[in-house]
Design a protein around this motif. Structure first.
Motif, PDB file in Angstrom:
ATOM      1  N   ASP A   1     -19.387   3.432 -72.381  1.00 47.86           N
ATOM      2  CA  ASP A   1     -19.619   3.727 -73.800  1.00 47.86           C
ATOM      3  C   ASP A   1     -19.238   5.159 -74.144  1.00 47.86           C
ATOM      4  O   ASP A   1     -18.708   5.439 -75.228  1.00 47.86           O
ATOM      5  CB  ASP A   1     -21.096   3.488 -74.145  1.00 47.86           C
TER       6      ASP A   1
ATOM      7  N   GLU B   1     -14.553   5.512 -80.623  1.00 50.20           N
ATOM      8  CA  GLU B   1     -15.033   4.140 -80.781  1.00 50.20           C
ATOM      9  C   GLU B   1     -16.467   4.028 -80.268  1.00 50.20           C
ATOM     10  O   GLU B   1     -16.743   4.317 -79.114  1.00 50.20           O
ATOM     11  CB  GLU B   1     -14.140   3.164 -80.011  1.00 50.20           C
TER      12      GLU B   1
ATOM     13  N   ARG C   1     -19.389   1.622 -79.206  1.00 56.50           N
ATOM     14  CA  ARG C   1     -19.562   0.230 -78.805  1.00 56.50           C
ATOM     15  C   ARG C   1     -20.734   0.154 -77.833  1.00 56.50           C
ATOM     16  O   ARG C   1     -21.482   1.102 -77.667  1.00 56.50           O
ATOM     17  CB  ARG C   1     -18.283  -0.295 -78.157  1.00 56.50           C
TER      18      ARG C   1
ATOM     19  N   ARG D   1     -23.968  -2.201 -88.816  1.00 55.31           N
ATOM     20  CA  ARG D   1     -22.991  -3.205 -88.402  1.00 55.31           C
ATOM     21  C   ARG D   1     -21.670  -3.028 -89.136  1.00 55.31           C
ATOM     22  O   ARG D   1     -20.589  -3.218 -88.567  1.00 55.31           O
ATOM     23  CB  ARG D   1     -23.560  -4.603 -88.674  1.00 55.31           C
TER      24      ARG D   1
ATOM     25  N   TYR E   1     -20.075   0.010 -87.335  1.00 54.03           N
ATOM     26  CA  TYR E   1     -19.845  -0.077 -85.886  1.00 54.03           C
ATOM     27  C   TYR E   1     -19.906  -1.542 -85.447  1.00 54.03           C
ATOM     28  O   TYR E   1     -20.850  -1.969 -84.780  1.00 54.03           O
ATOM     29  CB  TYR E   1     -20.884   0.758 -85.135  1.00 54.03           C
TER      30      TYR E   1
ATOM     31  N   LYS F   1     -18.507  -3.201 -83.182  1.00 58.06           N
ATOM     32  CA  LYS F   1     -18.394  -3.524 -81.755  1.00 58.06           C
ATOM     33  C   LYS F   1     -19.699  -3.290 -80.988  1.00 58.06           C
ATOM     34  O   LYS F   1     -19.746  -3.527 -79.786  1.00 58.06           O
ATOM     35  CB  LYS F   1     -17.255  -2.725 -81.124  1.00 58.06           C
TER      36      LYS F   1
ATOM     37  N   ARG G   1     -23.350  -4.394 -80.001  1.00 60.08           N
ATOM     38  CA  ARG G   1     -24.210  -5.578 -79.976  1.00 60.08           C
ATOM     39  C   ARG G   1     -25.658  -5.108 -80.022  1.00 60.08           C
ATOM     40  O   ARG G   1     -26.052  -4.237 -79.255  1.00 60.08           O
ATOM     41  CB  ARG G   1     -23.953  -6.405 -78.712  1.00 60.08           C
TER      42      ARG G   1
END
Length: 295
Positions: free
Chosen positions: A80, A88, A90, A114, A117, A119, A121
């Motif tokens: 990450d 990025e 994630r 969301r 970002y 990507k 979860r």
């Protein structure tokens, strides 16, 4: 020792079943069992006791889990961080909330998060405040929202105050107190109560207030979820005390102001030390500073 082997061990420990662990990890059971056996051979100790009817951790397995979780978290964090370095965000964001969180509209915040970002979860856990503090300390939860009496503060974690509120009484619409003026704790002590379980932070706010006033009360029903608690109140099974900012989310109950009501403080907390990129992005969206701000 491979990271995948650690993932298999954690899956078995969490499901207490090799079959369900294999389903979770999307592998056939024989392959998962083989990898766990290889790891046990390398460690020189059995991690699980297996019978035809049950699976349970051995003392060696109990000792292995915390370090395995840390290793997997470190590996995920490394990936990450590399992604964040090139712009990025994630990975996984594990959030904990109390059922009566009111200072932050968590679903709306997650919608905004969301959108920025996609990507990341997100997993969401609803638990009592004291359990969330422990989960954050252990690293199982990265960000948590909780409420505590004004006499307490989260220990062993980073914390930021996000709201302060006073409790109000909630009663059924046909209760004698409904539609009347404010009451005090002495009047409420005459009623039967619906409340959260004893020794939880949510219950302590009311218990401390009644005790400080030299009053005792009868808690006839203990409920772990505030929405279900309100349903019992709505059926006339008792009265309850809940944060005033949270009560508008409920239906089927009437609010009664309490002149000497206790207060609570809402916090957002995260583990000590550096945050994950996803946690940092989420807290920044909420306006939480990058360094601890004392209340």
């Amino acid at each position: 020792m491979e990271l995948q082997q650690m993932r298999y061990v954690l899956a078995v420990a969490e499901t207490m079943s090799f079959t369900r662990a294999a389903e979770r990890c999307l592998v056939v059971q024989s392959a998962l069992s083989h990898q766990v056996a290889r790891l046990e051979q390398e460690l020189g100790a059995r991690l699980f006791e297996r019978t035809t009817r049950r699976v349970r951790l051995t003392p060696a397995g109990e000792a292995f889990l915390p370090a395995a979780r840390q290793c997997l978290a470190a590996a995920e964090r490394a990936a990450d961080e590399v992604a964040a370095a090139v712009g990025e965000v994630r990975g996984q964001l594990r959030i904990g909330v109390i059922s009566s969180v009111a200072a932050v509209d968590v679903p709306r915040a997650l919608r905004d998060f969301r959108g920025r970002y996609p990507k990341v979860r997100v997993s969401l856990r609803v638990s009592p405040s004291e359990e969330l503090v422990e989960r954050v300390k252990e690293g199982d939860v990265q960000v948590a929202f909780l409420g505590l009496p004004t006499t307490a503060r989260p220990q062993g974690v980073e914390a930021h105050v996000i709201g302060r509120d006073r409790l109000v009484a909630v009663v059924s619409p046909d209760h004698p107190l409904a539609g009347g003026g404010p009451v005090d704790l002495r009047r409420l002590a005459e009623e039967e109560f619906v409340d959260l379980p004893a020794k939880t932070a949510g219950r302590a706010q009311s218990d401390l207030a009644f005790s400080a006033a030299g009053l005792t009360r009868d808690v006839a029903f203990e409920v772990t979820n505030t929405h279900f608690l309100a349903r019992l109140v709505g059926q006339g099974l008792g009265v309850a005390m809940l944060p005033s900012a949270y009560v508008p989310q409920l239906s089927g109950v009437t609010t009664v102001q309490v002149t000497d009501a206790p207060a609570r403080v809402e916090y957002v907390i995260w583990p000590p030390g550096s945050r994950t990129p996803a946690a940092t992005a989420f807290l920044r969206l909420l306006g939480v500073p990058d360094v601890r701000e004392e209340s």
